[in-house]
Design a protein around this motif. Structure first.
Motif, PDB file in Angstrom:
ATOM      1  N   UNK A   1       0.816  -1.217   0.000  1.00 56.60           N
ATOM      2  CA  UNK A   1       0.000   0.000   0.000  1.00 56.60           C
ATOM      3  C   UNK A   1       0.853   1.272   0.000  1.00 56.60           C
ATOM      4  N   UNK A   2       2.098   1.179  -0.427  1.00 52.23           N
ATOM      5  CA  UNK A   2       3.036   2.282  -0.268  1.00 52.23           C
ATOM      6  C   UNK A   2       2.561   3.595  -0.889  1.00 52.23           C
ATOM      7  N   UNK A   3       1.792   3.547  -1.966  1.00 47.79           N
ATOM      8  CA  UNK A   3       1.425   4.765  -2.678  1.00 47.79           C
ATOM      9  C   UNK A   3       0.327   5.562  -1.971  1.00 47.79           C
ATOM     10  N   UNK A   4      -0.311   4.975  -0.972  1.00 49.70           N
ATOM     11  CA  UNK A   4      -1.468   5.631  -0.363  1.00 49.70           C
ATOM     12  C   UNK A   4      -1.187   5.939   1.103  1.00 49.70           C
ATOM     13  N   UNK A   5      -0.645   7.137   1.342  1.00 48.81           N
ATOM     14  CA  UNK A   5      -0.387   7.646   2.687  1.00 48.81           C
ATOM     15  C   UNK A   5      -0.975   9.053   2.769  1.00 48.81           C
ATOM     16  N   UNK A   6      -1.319   9.482   3.998  1.00 44.71           N
ATOM     17  CA  UNK A   6      -2.124  10.685   4.177  1.00 44.71           C
ATOM     18  C   UNK A   6      -1.572  11.572   5.289  1.00 44.71           C
ATOM     19  N   UNK A   7      -2.001  12.828   5.233  1.00 42.40           N
ATOM     20  CA  UNK A   7      -1.723  13.816   6.285  1.00 42.40           C
ATOM     21  C   UNK A   7      -0.233  13.925   6.605  1.00 42.40           C
ATOM     22  N   UNK A   8       0.578  13.989   5.568  1.00 42.02           N
ATOM     23  CA  UNK A   8       2.001  14.198   5.765  1.00 42.02           C
ATOM     24  C   UNK A   8       2.808  12.962   6.087  1.00 42.02           C
ATOM     25  N   UNK A   9       2.162  11.815   6.214  1.00 40.91           N
ATOM     26  CA  UNK A   9       2.908  10.575   6.460  1.00 40.91           C
ATOM     27  C   UNK A   9       3.764  10.250   5.231  1.00 40.91           C
ATOM     28  N   UNK A  10       4.863   9.580   5.470  1.00 43.79           N
ATOM     29  CA  UNK A  10       5.780   9.185   4.398  1.00 43.79           C
ATOM     30  C   UNK A  10       6.036   7.694   4.483  1.00 43.79           C
ATOM     31  N   UNK A  11       5.911   7.027   3.343  1.00 39.61           N
ATOM     32  CA  UNK A  11       6.241   5.603   3.343  1.00 39.61           C
ATOM     33  C   UNK A  11       7.749   5.418   3.302  1.00 39.61           C
ATOM     34  N   UNK A  12       8.249   4.618   4.215  1.00 36.95           N
ATOM     35  CA  UNK A  12       9.652   4.228   4.236  1.00 36.95           C
ATOM     36  C   UNK A  12       9.749   2.722   4.451  1.00 36.95           C
ATOM     37  N   UNK A  13      10.737   2.125   3.832  1.00 40.38           N
ATOM     38  CA  UNK A  13      11.065   0.737   4.107  1.00 40.38           C
ATOM     39  C   UNK A  13      12.094   0.692   5.227  1.00 40.38           C
ATOM     40  N   UNK A  14      12.111  -0.394   5.969  1.00 42.43           N
ATOM     41  CA  UNK A  14      13.134  -0.534   6.999  1.00 42.43           C
ATOM     42  C   UNK A  14      14.531  -0.535   6.376  1.00 42.43           C
ATOM     43  N   UNK A  15      14.629  -0.930   5.100  1.00 38.69           N
ATOM     44  CA  UNK A  15      15.926  -0.902   4.424  1.00 38.69           C
ATOM     45  C   UNK A  15      16.393   0.527   4.194  1.00 38.69           C
ATOM     46  N   UNK A  16      15.458   1.477   4.048  1.00 36.64           N
ATOM     47  CA  UNK A  16      15.844   2.882   3.910  1.00 36.64           C
ATOM     48  C   UNK A  16      16.568   3.396   5.149  1.00 36.64           C
ATOM     49  N   UNK A  17      16.049   3.021   6.316  1.00 38.53           N
ATOM     50  CA  UNK A  17      16.582   3.588   7.561  1.00 38.53           C
ATOM     51  C   UNK A  17      17.675   2.714   8.176  1.00 38.53           C
ATOM     52  N   UNK A  18      17.725   1.463   7.773  1.00 37.16           N
ATOM     53  CA  UNK A  18      18.734   0.534   8.314  1.00 37.16           C
ATOM     54  C   UNK A  18      19.283  -0.318   7.176  1.00 37.16           C
ATOM     55  N   UNK A  19      20.089   0.280   6.308  1.00 38.83           N
ATOM     56  CA  UNK A  19      20.594  -0.471   5.154  1.00 38.83           C
ATOM     57  C   UNK A  19      21.413  -1.698   5.521  1.00 38.83           C
ATOM     58  N   UNK A  20      21.940  -1.732   6.753  1.00 40.40           N
ATOM     59  CA  UNK A  20      22.689  -2.912   7.176  1.00 40.40           C
ATOM     60  C   UNK A  20      21.805  -4.145   7.315  1.00 40.40           C
ATOM     61  N   UNK A  21      20.474  -3.950   7.375  1.00 42.43           N
ATOM     62  CA  UNK A  21      19.546  -5.087   7.464  1.00 42.43           C
ATOM     63  C   UNK A  21      19.088  -5.585   6.093  1.00 42.43           C
ATOM     64  N   UNK A  22      19.572  -4.959   5.039  1.00 44.09           N
ATOM     65  CA  UNK A  22      19.143  -5.342   3.687  1.00 44.09           C
ATOM     66  C   UNK A  22      19.426  -6.807   3.397  1.00 44.09           C
ATOM     67  N   UNK A  23      20.528  -7.334   3.942  1.00 46.33           N
ATOM     68  CA  UNK A  23      20.940  -8.698   3.627  1.00 46.33           C
ATOM     69  C   UNK A  23      20.025  -9.756   4.215  1.00 46.33           C
ATOM     70  N   UNK A  24      19.110  -9.366   5.111  1.00 48.42           N
ATOM     71  CA  UNK A  24      18.147 -10.342   5.639  1.00 48.42           C
ATOM     72  C   UNK A  24      16.712  -9.808   5.598  1.00 48.42           C
ATOM     73  N   UNK A  25      16.455  -8.864   4.689  1.00 47.86           N
ATOM     74  CA  UNK A  25      15.116  -8.311   4.514  1.00 47.86           C
ATOM     75  C   UNK A  25      14.580  -8.657   3.137  1.00 47.86           C
ATOM     76  N   UNK A  26      13.322  -9.087   3.089  1.00 49.47           N
ATOM     77  CA  UNK A  26      12.621  -9.321   1.828  1.00 49.47           C
ATOM     78  C   UNK A  26      11.482  -8.316   1.731  1.00 49.47           C
ATOM     79  N   UNK A  27      11.514  -7.476   0.703  1.00 52.27           N
ATOM     80  CA  UNK A  27      10.439  -6.522   0.444  1.00 52.27           C
ATOM     81  C   UNK A  27       9.427  -7.175  -0.482  1.00 52.27           C
ATOM     82  N   UNK A  28       8.149  -7.082  -0.096  1.00 50.80           N
ATOM     83  CA  UNK A  28       7.052  -7.577  -0.936  1.00 50.80           C
ATOM     84  C   UNK A  28       6.241  -6.380  -1.421  1.00 50.80           C
ATOM     85  N   UNK A  29       5.980  -6.348  -2.717  1.00 52.15           N
ATOM     86  CA  UNK A  29       5.177  -5.266  -3.286  1.00 52.15           C
ATOM     87  C   UNK A  29       4.527  -5.797  -4.555  1.00 52.15           C
TER      88      UNK A  29
END
Length: 402
Positions: free
Chosen positions: A209-237
């Motif tokens: 649902x990343x494209x639909x956020x409201x009232x100033x909210x911003x969609x972020x992935x945990x990989x955006x804020x913690x790139x060191x976790x990328x090696x064990x994160x699977x993003x589903x979209x």
């Protein structure tokens, strides 16, 4: 054939409650009843014209055969481009894969990694399929109860308390179905700090649902804020929600190449590959004109406001405004214990959904389907006039309770 032949694994799960609720609406409408459907978990918009044209061109050009199990090269390039453009995330072709919807990719990811006694951490309220997909793969879903007081969000303390040596996955869903919760940078950083201390835990980040956020909210992935976790994160979209393409059945996953390869192995032995025509359409969706997505967002803003306003004056209902997705998760505790005109007691949110369907011809989904009661999930993926009409009927039915 009798049920004795069915697997014990199958008997541990129920049909998807949201799918079942929508199927019931279809059945009642076929019987001639005029039902307002707030169960629906899909956009009511038509698929954008340039996406339809891409599918037509693919058919005309003979692109109607098997493709690479991972998805066509064009589609995987489009996914890589989309992740860079929309999410500021860098993935390579061997780190992305397309599937026949997001749900099969979640299933395949868990099937590729889970063993008996493994645990999958799920925070309530959750999308209905997470726990049962874990059970189907002989794992144990560990449900962390949610809290309306903090916007239905998983806290670092709760996550820390749920992790055991058997924990294999934690599932994050932002924006969340059904609550609409959207995690901030600070909230994701707090969860990341916990996960750094437990390197045996994989992270599944459902961002459909990343494209639909409201009232100033911003969609972020945990990989955006913690790139060191990328090696064990699977993003589903996928294409379903953002591009009004639920029936095209195209999802994608982005993650470590070892896991992507394992998912591809399972796809090769199950669905073979996604629909070739749908893949061509998805290329146009992900890499083409994004104006339709922005236009849909504008409409959802209006619909969200309309439903919040229409429900705000109904005694017994309380709603935390959603920051994302297209649902309201409505607290109905104020109606429990009341009597219907027929003398029946509303003892649960499930009782209330039955009453609203019978008395008001309005279909909703009870919160127990999402692991948290007493709530109702109402979708605002309908025109404003239908939203207002349905809410008027809910209000009238609630006034009849005593």
């Amino acid at each position: 054939m009798s049920a004795q032949y069915l697997s014990a694994r199958l008997l541990t799960i129920q049909p998807s409650p949201s799918v079942a609720a929508n199927a019931l609406v279809t059945e009642l409408r076929a019987q001639g009843r005029d039902i307002i459907n707030f169960t629906i978990g899909e956009p009511d918009f038509d698929t954008p014209a340039h996406v339809l044209q891409a599918a037509a061109d693919a058919m005309a050009n003979g692109e109607t055969h098997y493709t690479d199990t991972r998805g066509t090269l064009h589609l995987r390039n489009a996914i890589v481009t989309k992740l860079s453009r929309d999410n500021d995330l860098a993935y390579t072709l061997d780190e992305v894969i397309a599937g026949s919807g997001g749900k099969p990719l979640i299933y395949h990811a868990l099937a590729a990694t889970l063993n008996p006694l493994d645990e999958v951490i799920v925070h309530a309220p959750y999308w209905v399929s997470y726990p049962d997909i874990a059970r189907l793969n002989d794992a144990k879903p560990v449900v962390i109860p949610g809290d309306e007081g903090n916007g239905f969000k998983l806290t670092p303390q709760a996550l820390e308390g749920a992790i055991t040596p058997n924990s294999k996955w934690v599932i994050l869903n932002t924006p969340n179905n059904p609550s609409g919760a959207v995690y901030s940078r600070e909230e994701l950083l707090g969860l990341a700090e916990v996960l750094r201390r437990h390197p045996h835990v994989l992270i599944l980040s459902d961002e459909i649902y990343e494209h639909f956020v409201y009232e100033g909210a911003q969609h972020l992935s945990i990989v955006n804020v913690a790139p060191d976790l990328k090696s064990r994160t699977l993003i589903i979209n996928g294409a379903s929600k953002g591009y009004a393409m639920t029936g095209w059945r195209i999802g994608f996953a982005a993650g470590p190449s070892v896991l992507i390869q394992a998912i591809g192995k399972l796809i090769s032995q199950t669905t073979t590959c996604p629909s070739s025509v749908s893949q061509a359409a998805a290329v146009a969706a992900f890499a083409g004109d994004q104006t339709p997505v922005r236009e849909m967002h504008k409409v959802y803003v209006q619909r969200r406001e309309a439903m919040l306003a229409a429900l705000s004056d109904i005694d017994g209902l309380r709603c935390t405004p959603p920051q994302g997705a297209f649902y309201l998760f409505v607290n109905v505790s104020g109606l429990l214990g009341k009597q219907t005109p027929q003398g029946q007691t509303i003892a649960s949110d499930a009782d209330l959904t039955t009453y609203l369907l019978q008395e008001a011809n309005v279909a909703t989904v009870s919160g127990d389907a999402y692991g948290m009661s007493p709530y109702l999930r109402l979708s605002f993926a309908s025109p404003v006039e239908i939203i207002e009409d349905g809410c008027r009927k809910i209000a009238a039915a609630c006034r009849k309770l005593s």
